[in-house]
Design an enzyme around this catalytic site. Structure first.
Site, mmCIF file in Angstrom:
data_model
loop_
_atom_site.group_PDB
_atom_site.id
_atom_site.type_symbol
_atom_site.label_atom_id
_atom_site.label_comp_id
_atom_site.label_asym_id
_atom_site.label_seq_id
_atom_site.Cartn_x
_atom_site.Cartn_y
_atom_site.Cartn_z
ATOM 1 N NE ARG A 49 -0.298 -0.542 4.982
ATOM 2 C CZ ARG A 49 -0.811 -1.125 6.067
ATOM 3 N NH1 ARG A 49 -2.016 -1.641 6.026
ATOM 4 N NH2 ARG A 49 -0.120 -1.175 7.185
ATOM 5 C CD GLU A 50 4.747 0.931 3.445
ATOM 6 O OE1 GLU A 50 5.918 0.873 3.055
ATOM 7 O OE2 GLU A 50 4.343 0.450 4.524
ATOM 8 C CG ASN B 174 10.593 -4.699 6.636
ATOM 9 O OD1 ASN B 174 11.707 -5.146 6.337
ATOM 10 N ND2 ASN B 174 10.426 -3.543 7.274
ATOM 11 N NE ARG B 175 7.319 -6.652 11.696
ATOM 12 C CZ ARG B 175 7.408 -5.481 11.103
ATOM 13 N NH1 ARG B 175 8.201 -5.331 10.036
ATOM 14 N NH2 ARG B 175 6.738 -4.438 11.551
ATOM 15 C CB SER C 253 5.164 5.915 2.660
ATOM 16 O OG SER C 253 4.017 5.185 2.260
ATOM 17 C CE1 TYR C 254 0.647 8.018 8.237
ATOM 18 C CE2 TYR C 254 0.161 6.128 6.883
ATOM 19 C CZ TYR C 254 -0.139 6.924 7.967
ATOM 20 O OH TYR C 254 -1.198 6.618 8.766
ATOM 21 C CD GLU D 86 8.269 3.855 7.677
ATOM 22 O OE1 GLU D 86 7.349 4.061 6.846
ATOM 23 O OE2 GLU D 86 8.484 2.744 8.185
#
Ligand code: 0X9
Ligand code: ZN
Length: 605
Positions: free
Chosen positions: A172-173, A245-246, A299-300, A374
């Site tokens: 979604r970024e 990102n995990r 983001s964000y 971010e």
């Protein structure tokens, strides 16, 4: 038959209008909690809440809640502020606005609107096609078999220091996709247009991969605007996706912001690198020799985050991390005066710690300094994941300037003015950044010297600064020239006690008849030239190319001035609030008496 057809027609209609990505948000709101206790967090997990900004997660989080979650909050007397009442409506309205603006914005600039996965692939091909140093890199395929592509910028050579920049681990970024594409686009362009970029790219190889989570990115466009994870099926669960990102092998499934539930947005996966996307990235990054820096762009929240991300303990390279982190943070912040914050770990409470993240792995596994950005905005109110399209370019320029600092750091050079004749010469600098004053522009100035006494000065750094050469045009009528220290040049006696003209100083002359001086050289930039005056009497130059009000020009040293005088006896007396001089004029010099030594610069021309 008829019914099936109309369902198909309806389906096609929705596809064309692309409105489906709001559907999961029917009957949901965005709220801001005053605080979030671990107990509340546990209780809320069953309601499928979605956490938004990472900046405020721990303090006053912004989250998406459904009716049931709101009911739970109300029943339990938890205070919250409603930021968006009907989220589906908001997504639809924004989509509609973006759609209506598209024809008008599309042609203007590629960076004026958010782009799809396919459009980004086309853009990368175009950039590579137009650049002699850009090649498309194909890292491998996603879970749904989309290729993860990027660009490598290299002027050749082996084992050069390299940096790796990626966007969109989180679907979604969207602005991260735009900003990373802009980064490689602009670097390729500036390699041609800009000397400094060219020399940097001759020293450092740059890898840019705008979309490392293509399936999630596509899904956020077609089906769920706030999708975060990849689109991997989780055996035995109806919930889809791993948080990329995990999923990295550093403190994997550790205690910081992780979950072993496939329903969670921070699901760690079944093992480190269980996601095809992280596996593909790992293999590719391991194959880059001499990788020194990595930016994982999200983001964000407007943050620059250095390693570690999973603990507040400093790394063995803490000093470098802080130096580079601050340099990047300043470069970003100064681009458009949009303040970012730098920190390591939880950045003094600005963000939560996170286990198993990509930049921690690139530091731990590859020895590259791995940072997280971010990007804009700093909050949900600033647009959240829907940063207004009108700000895509600003956000991209900020990201570019930040990334540039990492390239400079990787090149291991010190930028500054390397010209020893420039007033801003930096003896530590190894590579010239084009900031030298003397090279700023060619200049010339004609100064009309009257008969009798006069004080002259110039805003030109003369090509030949010796007093004999400068005053040659008036040598036959020149009786004497004196500097501020009382040293003299006496042409009749063939005696030059002054030597060279010094930039910033003024000179007293006496002529038997009027004449013009023509001074050629390079124009001094008044705003970067530092005027150093002593306590007591001085003669000083006026360095601007047009006249300026004396009180304004000398405002910064106002309190130290006893008196300013012109050659013909006019005076400025600050203690008496008396300005008999009015404006400082180009070509003229002035006498000044000061209570202490001072340094100042004039305003720019
Ligand atoms: O949670 C994440 O993966 C990142 N934030 S985001 O809102 N884009 O999802 C931040 C991870 C890095 N965290 C720290 N370095 N503390
Ligand atoms: Zn993210």
């Amino acid at each position: 038959m008829k019914k099936t057809l109309s369902i198909i027609v309806l389906f096609v209609f929705i596809q064309v209008n692309g409105q489906n990505n709001s559907l999961p948000y029917d009957n949901t709101s965005v709220i801001k909690l005053e605080s979030l206790t671990p107990e509340m967090e546990t209780a809320l997990t069953i309601y499928d809440v979605t956490y938004l900004s990472c900046r405020s997660h721990s303090a006053s989080p912004e989250l998406i809640v459904n009716e049931e979650a709101k009911r739970w909050l109300n029943t339990n007397g938890v205070a919250y502020e409603i930021l968006v009442d009907d989220l589906k409506q908001k997504i639809d309205q924004e989509y509609e606005y973006m759609r209506s603006m598209r024809p008008q914005r599309d042609g203007a600039d590629w960076y004026a609107i958010y782009r799809t996965y396919d459009e980004v692939q086309d853009k990368l091909a175009e950039i590579a096609g137009n650049s002699t140093i850009a090649t498309i890199i194909d890292l491998g395929d996603s879970y749904e078999n989309r290729s993860i592509k990027g660009i490598k910028l290299s002027t050749g050579g082996t084992n050069k220091p390299a940096v790796f920049f990626n966007g969109c681990q989180h679907a979604r970024e969207w602005v991260t996709v735009m900003a990373t594409t802009y980064l490689v686009d602009q670097l390729a362009q500036n390699y041609v247009d800009d000397e400094l970029t060219r020399s940097l790219l001759e020293m450092v190889d740059v890898y840019v991969v705008p979309i490392v989570n293509p399936d999630g990115y596509v899904y956020s466009h077609t089906t769920d605007r706030y999708w975060r994870k990849n689109r991997q099926i989780n055996p035995g669960s109806s919930y889809v996706g791993t948080d990329l990102n995990r999923n990295w092998d550093i403190d994997w499934n550790g205690g910081a912001s992780t979950s072993t539930l496939p329903s969670s947005d921070i699901y760690v996966g079944t093992a480190p690198f269980s996601a095809p996307e992280t596996q593909v990235l790992k293999n590719y990054m391991e194959s880059i020799p001499n990788l020194r820096g990595h930016l994982d762009i999200h983001s964000y929240s407007a943050l620059v985050l250095g390693p570690w991300g999973y603990t507040n303990n400093p790394t063995p390279d803490h000093e470098q991390v802080v130096t580079l982190g601050n340099a990047m943070n300043d470069a970003i912040t100064n681009t458009h005066d949009y303040p970012f914050t730098f920190g390591i770990g939880d950045a003094n409470g600005s963000i939560y710690l996170a286990s198993g993240t990509m930049p921690d792995w690139s530091y731990d596994g590859l020895g590259a300094l791995g940072f997280t950005y971010e990007l804009r905005p700093d909050s949900w109110t600033g647009g959240g994941f829907e940063l207004p399209e009108s700000q895509i370019l600003d956000a991209s320029e900020e990201n570019y300037n930040g990334a540039m600092e990492m390239i400079i750091w990787a090149a291991d050079i010190q930028l500054g003015c390397t010209d020893p004749t420039a007033s801003n010469y930096d003896p530590e600098a190894t590579t010239d950044d084009g900031s030298c004053d003397v090279n700023s522009s060619d200049g010339s100035q004609t100064i009309a010297l009257p008969q009798g006494w006069y004080i002259f000065s110039t805003y030109v750094h003369p090509e030949s600064p010796s007093m004999e050469q400068l005053l040659a045009p008036v040598v036959h009528s020149l009786i004497i020239a004196k500097n501020g220290a009382g040293l003299a040049y006496l042409p009749d006696w063939d005696f030059n006690g002054i030597g060279n003209l010094v930039d910033g100083q003024a000179y007293q002359v006496k002529l038997s008849s009027a004449g013009d001086l023509d001074i050629t050289g390079t124009k001094i930039m008044p705003e970067t030239f530092v005027m150093n005056l002593d306590e007591g009497w001085n003669m000083f130059a006026y360095l601007r190319d047009s006249s300026g009000d004396l009180t304004e020009m000398l405002a910064s040293i106002h309190d130290q001035i006893h008196i300013v005088k012109t050659f013909d006896g006019l005076a400025y007396l600050p203690d008496w609030d008396f300005n008999g001089i009015g404006n400082l004029e180009p070509g003229k010099g002035y006498q000044i008496k000061l209570s202490t030594a001072v340094s100042f610069s004039y305003p720019e021309n």
